[in-house]
Enzyme design. Structure first.
Site, PDB file in Angstrom:
ATOM      1  N   TYR A 142     -38.534 -74.121 -60.530  1.00 17.19           N
ATOM      2  CA  TYR A 142     -38.720 -73.047 -60.640  1.00 17.19           C
ATOM      3  C   TYR A 142     -38.017 -72.326 -61.742  1.00 17.19           C
ATOM      4  O   TYR A 142     -38.414 -71.175 -62.388  1.00 17.19           O
ATOM      5  CB  TYR A 142     -38.503 -71.877 -59.565  1.00 17.19           C
ATOM      6  CG  TYR A 142     -39.476 -71.791 -58.634  1.00 17.19           C
ATOM      7  CD1 TYR A 142     -39.930 -72.763 -57.682  1.00 17.19           C
ATOM      8  CD2 TYR A 142     -39.852 -70.310 -58.102  1.00 17.19           C
ATOM      9  CE1 TYR A 142     -40.909 -72.681 -56.867  1.00 17.19           C
ATOM     10  CE2 TYR A 142     -40.895 -70.316 -56.989  1.00 17.19           C
ATOM     11  CZ  TYR A 142     -41.508 -71.343 -56.341  1.00 17.19           C
ATOM     12  OH  TYR A 142     -42.371 -71.074 -55.299  1.00 17.19           O
ATOM     13  N   LYS A 190     -38.296 -85.850 -51.702  1.00 16.27           N
ATOM     14  CA  LYS A 190     -39.321 -86.720 -51.976  1.00 16.27           C
ATOM     15  C   LYS A 190     -38.670 -87.910 -52.770  1.00 16.27           C
ATOM     16  O   LYS A 190     -38.751 -88.251 -54.013  1.00 16.27           O
ATOM     17  CB  LYS A 190     -40.289 -86.093 -52.911  1.00 16.27           C
ATOM     18  CG  LYS A 190     -41.571 -86.945 -53.106  1.00 16.27           C
ATOM     19  CD  LYS A 190     -42.748 -87.075 -51.946  1.00 16.27           C
ATOM     20  CE  LYS A 190     -43.615 -88.242 -52.303  1.00 16.27           C
ATOM     21  NZ  LYS A 190     -44.641 -88.624 -51.239  1.00 16.27           N
ATOM     22  N   ASP A 222     -44.212 -84.768 -47.404  1.00 18.18           N
ATOM     23  CA  ASP A 222     -45.400 -84.991 -46.953  1.00 18.18           C
ATOM     24  C   ASP A 222     -45.392 -85.287 -45.553  1.00 18.18           C
ATOM     25  O   ASP A 222     -46.139 -84.639 -44.602  1.00 18.18           O
ATOM     26  CB  ASP A 222     -46.311 -86.063 -47.732  1.00 18.18           C
ATOM     27  CG  ASP A 222     -45.691 -87.132 -48.025  1.00 18.18           C
ATOM     28  OD1 ASP A 222     -44.270 -87.468 -47.431  1.00 18.18           O
ATOM     29  OD2 ASP A 222     -46.028 -88.406 -48.511  1.00 18.18           O
ATOM     30  N   ASP A 246     -40.677 -73.578 -50.717  1.00 15.21           N
ATOM     31  CA  ASP A 246     -41.831 -72.408 -50.690  1.00 15.21           C
ATOM     32  C   ASP A 246     -43.026 -73.013 -49.957  1.00 15.21           C
ATOM     33  O   ASP A 246     -43.675 -72.052 -48.972  1.00 15.21           O
ATOM     34  CB  ASP A 246     -42.190 -72.506 -52.298  1.00 15.21           C
ATOM     35  CG  ASP A 246     -43.355 -71.446 -52.201  1.00 15.21           C
ATOM     36  OD1 ASP A 246     -43.167 -70.384 -51.664  1.00 15.21           O
ATOM     37  OD2 ASP A 246     -44.306 -71.696 -53.189  1.00 15.21           O
ATOM     38  N   ASP A 250     -44.105 -71.449 -45.767  1.00 17.18           N
ATOM     39  CA  ASP A 250     -45.377 -70.868 -45.708  1.00 17.18           C
ATOM     40  C   ASP A 250     -46.205 -71.335 -44.398  1.00 17.18           C
ATOM     41  O   ASP A 250     -46.805 -70.815 -43.406  1.00 17.18           O
ATOM     42  CB  ASP A 250     -46.518 -70.768 -46.844  1.00 17.18           C
ATOM     43  CG  ASP A 250     -46.610 -69.451 -47.424  1.00 17.18           C
ATOM     44  OD1 ASP A 250     -45.341 -68.765 -47.677  1.00 17.18           O
ATOM     45  OD2 ASP A 250     -47.694 -68.980 -47.906  1.00 17.18           O
TER      46      ASP A 250
HETATM   47  C1  IPM Z   1     -42.133 -66.814 -51.728  1.00 17.54           C
HETATM   48  C2  IPM Z   1     -43.283 -66.184 -52.890  1.00 17.54           C
HETATM   49  C3  IPM Z   1     -42.422 -66.419 -54.216  1.00 17.54           C
HETATM   50  C4  IPM Z   1     -42.006 -68.008 -54.631  1.00 17.54           C
HETATM   51  C5  IPM Z   1     -43.504 -66.107 -55.411  1.00 17.54           C
HETATM   52  C6  IPM Z   1     -44.017 -64.573 -55.329  1.00 17.54           C
HETATM   53  C7  IPM Z   1     -42.984 -66.395 -56.741  1.00 17.54           C
HETATM   54  O1  IPM Z   1     -44.141 -67.183 -52.736  1.00 17.54           O
HETATM   55  O2  IPM Z   1     -41.070 -65.748 -51.773  1.00 17.54           O
HETATM   56  O3  IPM Z   1     -42.129 -67.743 -51.213  1.00 17.54           O
HETATM   57  O4  IPM Z   1     -42.696 -68.768 -54.725  1.00 17.54           O
HETATM   58  O5  IPM Z   1     -40.794 -68.259 -54.205  1.00 17.54           O
HETATM   59 MN    MN Z   2     -44.134 -68.713 -50.977  1.00 15.22          MN
END
Ligand code: IPM
Ligand code: MN
Length: 363
Positions: A142, A190, A222, A246, A250
């Site tokens: 990032y 990884k 993975d 990240d 999710d």
């Molecule tokens: C998160 C979001 C952010 C990230 C984006 C919006 C930059 O997806 O907080 O997980 O990738 O960290």
């Molecule tokens: Mn995210």
């Protein structure tokens, strides 16, 4: 205690869910005799619209002068579909993380037995899911340099860079958390492909010697993505780098089926930020339909992590749980008789006050 809280409501449903978290905090002030000074500041698309910067210097200043940050959400679709937009709300988020040094993103995932039927997975698979992800937040791909395009524009590159000290400081927090929980830490990486992952593995292996009571294991990302769905109950503390974190956070967030319930913390050396993980959800912004529980639980995490008020935090969590049991739920959690955002916030605040009064009387 007296504490100053920077309140960054942000975009979309951010303002309305944070307002409910503030109701819970006011109830805690009243019941426990604390005093929280709130300092509101602009962030995200709201800040771009007002002053052309998603994380303006005034906001940074207010954060630096506060003891903790309560954050709503950022993001507005009008910037997503405009490839020429010069500033995006997300840039503000990344700059905020970097400048405030919020290096450890902590996301607990726990199923509520009353809500097991909401999960996309079979209830028996999620029933014992109770883990926390520690995602490194201020380094890796990032932020690594160099990044960019070749002169003719036909090639692009990013750099994934980690230093040992960046790995060690988050590892310490993750091992400590494991010590207070299930005594198990899984590093997700990884290492069969990436040099940075091999540094992570080497460093975690060394750190593990300082925590003999904790079982450490290593898993390729993975495989971890698969195991999270197949057997989420096997995890306790997951530690991982920025980009993998990240993605798997999710994934992890939908396991319990209640995205609207999950809080998070972004911890720094001096200052930490607390936010619901659901994002700005612009489709229902301002409609009193969003679930405020994740924001309310984020306020509870703030009390615990930044102010050491674990009894008060537990009181908020218990009130949320009571709300669920009593069926005081927004539309994402129930098909019948759904309540609005503010009704849920009022109910949580009321239950906090009621349980504290009952407690006081019985003493
Ligand atoms: C998160 C979001 C952010 C990230 C984006 C919006 C930059 O997806 O907080 O997980 O990738 O960290
Ligand atoms: Mn995210």
């Amino acid at each position: 205690m007296n504490a100053t809280i920077a309140v960054l409501k942000g975009d979309g449903i951010g303002p309305e869910v944070i307002d409910q978290a503030l109701k819970a905090l006011h109830a805690v002030e009243e019941c426990f005799g604390h005093s929280f000074t709130l300092q509101e500041a602009l962030t995200g698309a709201t800040a771009i619209d007002a002053i052309g910067d998603p994380f303006p210097p005034q906001t940074e200043q207010i954060c630096l002068e506060s003891d903790a940050i309560l954050f709503g959400a950022i993001g507005d679709p009008k910037y997503d579909n405009d490839p020429k937009a010069k500033v995006r709300p997300e840039q503000g988020l990344l700059r905020m993380r970097k400048t405030l040094g919020l290096f450890a993103n902590v996301r607990p995932v726990k199923s509520y037995k009353q809500l097991l039927h909401m999960s996309p997975l079979k209830p028996e698979r999620v029933a014992n899911a109770d883990f926390v992800v520690f995602r490194e937040l201020t380094s890796g791909i990032y932020f690594g340099e160099p990044r960019g395009r070749s002169e003719d524009g036909s090639k692009a590159y990013d750099t994934c860079l980690y230093s040992k000290s960046e790995i060690e400081r988050i590892a310490k927090l993750a091992f400590q958390a494991a010590g207070l929980r299930g005594k198990k830490l899984t590093l997700v990486d990884k290492a069969n492909v990436l040099a940075t992952s091999r540094l992570w593995r080497e460093t975690i292996n060394e750190c593990a010697r300082d925590y003999p009571g904790i079982t450490t294991d290593y898993m390729f990302v993975d495989n971890a993505a698969m195991q999270l769905i197949q057997n989420p109950g096997r995890f306790d503390v997951i530690l991982t780098e920025n980009m993998f974190g990240d993605i798997i956070t999710d994934e992890a967030s939908v396991i319990t089926g209640s995205l609207g319930m999950l809080p998070s913390a972004s911890l720094g050396e001096k200052l930490s930020l607390f936010e619901p993980i659901h994002g700005s959800y612009p489709e229902v912004a301002g409609m009193n339909r969003a679930n405020p529980m994740a924001a309310i639980l984020s306020a509870a995490m703030m009390l615990e992590y930044s102010f050491n008020l674990s009894q008060e935090a537990a009181c908020i969590r218990d009130a949320v749980e009571t709300c669920i049991t009593e069926g005081i739920l927004t539309e994402d959690l129930t098909d019948s008789n759904a309540k609005g955002t503010s009704e849920v916030g009022d109910a949580v605040a009321r239950i906090i006050k009621e349980t504290q009064q009952v407690g006081a009387k019985s003493e």
